[in-house]
Design an enzyme around this catalytic site. Structure first.
Site, PDB file in Angstrom:
ATOM      1  N   CYS A 148       0.846  -1.205   0.000  1.00 46.43           N
ATOM      2  CA  CYS A 148       0.000   0.000   0.000  1.00 46.43           C
ATOM      3  C   CYS A 148       0.881   1.255   0.000  1.00 46.43           C
ATOM      4  CB  CYS A 148      -0.912  -0.003   1.215  1.00 46.43           C
ATOM      5  SG  CYS A 148      -1.816   1.555   1.462  1.00 46.43           S
ATOM      6  N   CYS A 160     -11.243  16.211  14.427  1.00 50.07           N
ATOM      7  CA  CYS A 160     -11.151  15.430  13.196  1.00 50.07           C
ATOM      8  C   CYS A 160     -12.514  15.298  12.527  1.00 50.07           C
ATOM      9  CB  CYS A 160     -10.564  14.048  13.476  1.00 50.07           C
ATOM     10  SG  CYS A 160     -11.529  13.056  14.638  1.00 50.07           S
TER      11      CYS A 160
END
Length: 370
Positions: free
Chosen positions: A85, A329
């Site tokens: 990844c 967030c």
């Protein structure tokens, strides 16, 4: 434009915005927060590297011990191997193939979710700014621990960056990443995260931001904005491993965090830095505030996505606290919390792109009493 062959092939869609040029992603996030919080004086967003920024890999282990996959599960429950990844830091990308071989060497049977059998559920790998690694084996039981210990010296020789290793026991069959019990496998039990001139000690069950560069910028901004206010006393609620508390300058700083592991990490960092004016305490942030006899000059809050909630918002609104530094967030819960604190006015805000290629981000907002 950032690219990923797993995304292009449809194997992984975790990076929902990967098909967009990075500058377009950043503009869209800025517009989103400006729409949700129109009364804030927004500074330009802080961009991140689009790839190679993620300092933590949370890899589901599937397949067989002889041929494991490290990555995610597809809709049918089969493993999708994502050990290459491109989001992960180079050190993690280099470590994952080595760890996949270790799964085979130590005969660690991956946990089969549909069949409810097997042992190894996850590999959790974190890389520090110095290139050191923490690896955690999330197991269903202690049965494989002896084999892991037996083969660990060979793993440490092949992967010299590995300085902290542990086993986490998560016996339940449910979507919970880790359990309460941690078994240390190495003498060293904390990963040193050197961030913006501060050494933060990360224990296996402690939380740290997944983007080290953006975490450093977040703490730098916090130190600057708090320094401009010049408070004599500060509370850092939801303090985690103490990033904000150890960054800001004030004669008296108190950090509150529900996780005892995180508090132990923060205290170790404080003691090494010899910051005698900083104190940490394990406990609930809201309960601490509501039970306090006096309020500080400034409060820092860095809550999970759900925000600080009506109780703490109400206390802050009526407490007499002069300033609040809110790190969020989730701009939606931030907007809800700000609406519940009408006596505190946003002075400025800034978006930090903590999570490129997704719709997520971090927002830092400074509030002052009207």
């Amino acid at each position: 434009m950032p690219t990923c062959h797993h995304f292009d092939a449809g194997r992984c869609r975790s990076c929902s915005e990967l098909g967009l040029p990075y500058d377009v992603q950043l503009v869209a996030k800025q517009r989103h927060v400006e729409h949700l919080l129109p009364g804030v004086a927004w500074l330009p967003p802080v961009p991140s590297a689009a790839m190679g920024f993620r300092n933590k890999a949370k890899m589901v282990v599937s397949g067989t011990a002889d041929d494991p996959t490290l990555g995610i599960l597809n809709p049918t429950g089969a493993g999708v191997d994502l050990r290459d990844c491109p989001l992960h830091t180079p050190g993690i990308q280099a470590a994952l193939p080595v760890l996949a071989r270790f799964v085979s060497t130590a005969a660690l049977t991956p946990y089969d979710v549909p069949g409810r059998r097997g042992e190894l559920k996850y590999l959790l790998v974190t890389e520090s700014p110095d290139g050191e690694l923490m690896v955690r084996f999330v197991l269903r039981s202690q049965e494989p621990v002896a084999r892991i210990r037996k083969h660990l010296p060979a793993l440490l020789a092949e992967l010299p960056a590995l300085v902290v290793a542990s086993v986490n026991l998560q016996p339940e069959h449910k979507a919970v990443l880790e359990g309460d019990r941690e078994i240390a496998l190495t003498e060293q039990e904390t990963l040193r995260m050197r961030v913006d001139g501060i050494d933060l000690h990360l224990r296996p069950q402690s939380f740290f931001q997944t983007n080290t560069a953006m975490a450093a910028e977040l703490y730098r901004l916090g130190r600057t904005w708090v320094g401009e206010v010049g408070p004599a006393s500060v509370w850092d609620l939801y303090c985690g491993v103490g990033g904000f508390a150890l960054s800001v300058a004030a004669p008296s700083v108190v950090g509150i965090e529900i996780s005892r592991e995180a508090i132990a990490s923060a205290e170790q960092s404080r003691d090494e830095a010899r910051l005698s004016g900083v104190r940490f305490e394990a406990g609930d942030a809201t309960a601490y505030a509501l039970g306090a006899s006096t309020a500080p000059d400034l409060v820092i809050v860095n809550p999970p996505r759900r925000g600080i909630g009506p109780e703490l918002s109400g206390w802050l609104a009526s407490s007499g606290v002069g300033h609040v530094l809110y790190s969020s967030c989730n701009a939606q819960s931030l907007a809800r919390d700000l609406a519940a604190m009408p006596s505190l006015r946003p002075v400025r805000g800034q978006l930090l792109d903590m999570f490129p290629n997704t719709g997520h981000y971090e927002v830092l907002t400074l509030l002052e009493r009207v």
